[in-house]
Design a protein around this motif. Structure first.
Motif, PDB file in Angstrom:
ATOM      1  N   VAL A  91       0.854  -1.185   0.000  1.00  0.00           N
ATOM      2  CA  VAL A  91       0.000   0.000   0.000  1.00  0.00           C
ATOM      3  C   VAL A  91       0.893   1.240   0.000  1.00  0.00           C
ATOM      4  N   ASN A  92       0.580   2.194  -0.840  1.00  0.00           N
ATOM      5  CA  ASN A  92       1.356   3.431  -0.900  1.00  0.00           C
ATOM      6  C   ASN A  92       1.355   4.115   0.463  1.00  0.00           C
ATOM      7  N   ALA A  93       2.488   4.763   0.811  1.00  0.00           N
ATOM      8  CA  ALA A  93       2.635   5.369   2.134  1.00  0.00           C
ATOM      9  C   ALA A  93       1.590   6.424   2.417  1.00  0.00           C
ATOM     10  N   ILE A  94       1.090   7.086   1.371  1.00  0.00           N
ATOM     11  CA  ILE A  94       0.130   8.154   1.626  1.00  0.00           C
ATOM     12  C   ILE A  94      -1.299   7.672   1.429  1.00  0.00           C
ATOM     13  N   LYS A 150       9.978  16.962   9.505  1.00  0.00           N
ATOM     14  CA  LYS A 150       9.339  17.822  10.492  1.00  0.00           C
ATOM     15  C   LYS A 150       9.149  19.215   9.890  1.00  0.00           C
ATOM     16  N   LEU A 151       7.922  19.550   9.598  1.00  0.00           N
ATOM     17  CA  LEU A 151       7.629  20.842   8.981  1.00  0.00           C
ATOM     18  C   LEU A 151       7.302  21.893  10.049  1.00  0.00           C
ATOM     19  N   ARG A 210       1.181  15.810   3.573  1.00  0.00           N
ATOM     20  CA  ARG A 210       0.989  14.386   3.894  1.00  0.00           C
ATOM     21  C   ARG A 210       2.167  13.545   3.391  1.00  0.00           C
ATOM     22  N   LEU A 211       2.655  13.860   2.211  1.00  0.00           N
ATOM     23  CA  LEU A 211       3.767  13.120   1.628  1.00  0.00           C
ATOM     24  C   LEU A 211       5.041  13.328   2.444  1.00  0.00           C
ATOM     25  N   LEU A 212       5.329  14.572   2.796  1.00  0.00           N
ATOM     26  CA  LEU A 212       6.539  14.864   3.579  1.00  0.00           C
ATOM     27  C   LEU A 212       6.457  14.260   4.971  1.00  0.00           C
TER      28      LEU A 212
END
Length: 362
Positions: free
Chosen positions: A5-8, A53-54, A45-47
């Motif tokens: 399953v894709n991470a996002i 850490k944004l 979501r991707l980052l």
């Protein structure tokens, strides 16, 4: 066989295959159908999935709220759409020529040291009422000598909040410099800060930052004790002794502080690490060192012997022979040579090459 399953793409919500939890559509969203806010949510979501850490807290509360809502509404996004959004995002970044920090706080940080202290103080006062930045970040970056008068004059409760917002090391240093009774009361008050509302802490920080920014810039980089001490360090010994005697009569406490700030040739045994003597000899021209050692008689003789006893016997013997051959030194030459040795030691201390120890109190 299980499919990765894709991470996002979370496993929940598979019953709704639309990109958003709105309407009856069953198709996945395309890049063109996504708004800029939805694309921003997708990038976040991707980052986040990659552990980045944004600094989202730097956004306004309204922007943080909108972004969170968009992240909560998105469901599944196919790989083609994801790749298109990422490509668009990268193109937008590459098109940026230069980025400005945004706001007065960021501008002041960028121009720190390049505009006058008076202009900085005025701009910080203007920024205090408009900035959304955390005032405690600026307060925490100030040296303890600036914070000490503030915490000493403020109430116990405000002092407790300040200590709680500083690093442990800086808080301990401040606490150690407060009078005993004040330190005990502030330390106890820290135990009562558990229920203080974040808004209250923010207002206290803003008030303290405004108070610190309102202080007029200092005309001198160092204090009066350091300035007088530096002047007397370079003055002839007769002048130095006369001035110190006069200071003793006028203000004995100030005179004592100046004495501690002064470093003379006579202070070498008490304040120089024996292991640093070879470094000092390498720093000073040998001819000038010989002149200084030849002039070091009477009360200065212990300093001469301290230097000669902390170098190799061969070098010490060579210096003793040169001192004997030099004979009597003129008073002017003696003063210049002694001052040159002291100046070299001061330069080495300022450069961090040696450390002057505190002279023991008698």
């Amino acid at each position: 066989m299980e499919m990765p399953v894709n991470a996002i793409a979370p496993m929940t919500g598979l019953g709704n295959l639309s990109g958003f939890d709105e309407g009856p559509e069953t198709s996945l969203p395309s890049c063109d159908s996504l708004t800029r806010k939805q694309k921003a949510a997708l990038i976040v979501r991707l980052l986040a999935a990659d552990g980045v850490k944004l600094p989202l807290s730097d956004l306004s509360e309204d922007h943080q709220t909108e972004l969170t809502e968009q992240v909560g509404r998105l469901r599944l996004v196919d790989r083609e759409t994801l790749a298109a959004v990422v490509e668009e995002f990268c193109d937008a970044l590459e098109a940026v020529g230069v980025a400005f920090p945004g706001g007065l706080d960021g501008a002041l940080t960028l121009l720190d040291g390049q505009i006058s202290p008076a202009a900085t103080s005025r701009l910080r006062r203007l920024a205090a009422g408009k900035s959304r930045a955390d005032p405690w970040e600026r307060i925490a970056g100030l040296p303890t000598e600036v914070l000490l008068p503030v915490i000493a004059e403020e109430s116990t409760e405000v002092g407790a909040v300040m200590l709680s917002k500083l690093s442990v090391g800086k808080a301990a240093e401040l606490l150690g410099q407060l009078p005993g009774d004040k330190a005990r009361r502030v330390a106890y008050a820290v135990s009562l800060t558990g229920n203080v509302a974040p808004e209250t802490v923010l207002r206290i920080g803003q008030a303290l930052a405004g108070q610190l920014d309102a202080q007029p810039p200092k005309a001198f980089d160092s204090g009066p004790v350091e300035r007088v001490g530096a002047i007397l360090n370079s003055a002839p010994s007769a002048t130095r002794d006369s001035v110190l005697q006069g200071l003793e009569e006028e203000d004995s406490a100030f005179a004592e502080e100046v004495r501690k700030a002064i470093f003379t040739f006579a202070n070498i045994p008490a304040r120089i690490d024996p292991r640093d003597i070879p470094k000092i000899l390498r720093k000073v021209d040998q001819a000038r060192m010989v002149t200084a050692l030849a002039a070091a008689k009477g009360p200065l003789e212990p300093s001469r012997e301290f230097i000669l006893s902390n170098i190799s016997q061969r070098m010490a013997q060579t210096l003793r022979e040169e001192i004997e051959n030099l004979g009597k030194v003129k008073e002017k030459d003696a003063e210049e040579a002694l001052s040159e040795v002291v100046a070299a030691i001061r330069e080495m201390e300022a450069a961090g090459e040696i450390v002057l120890t505190a002279e023991d109190e008698e």
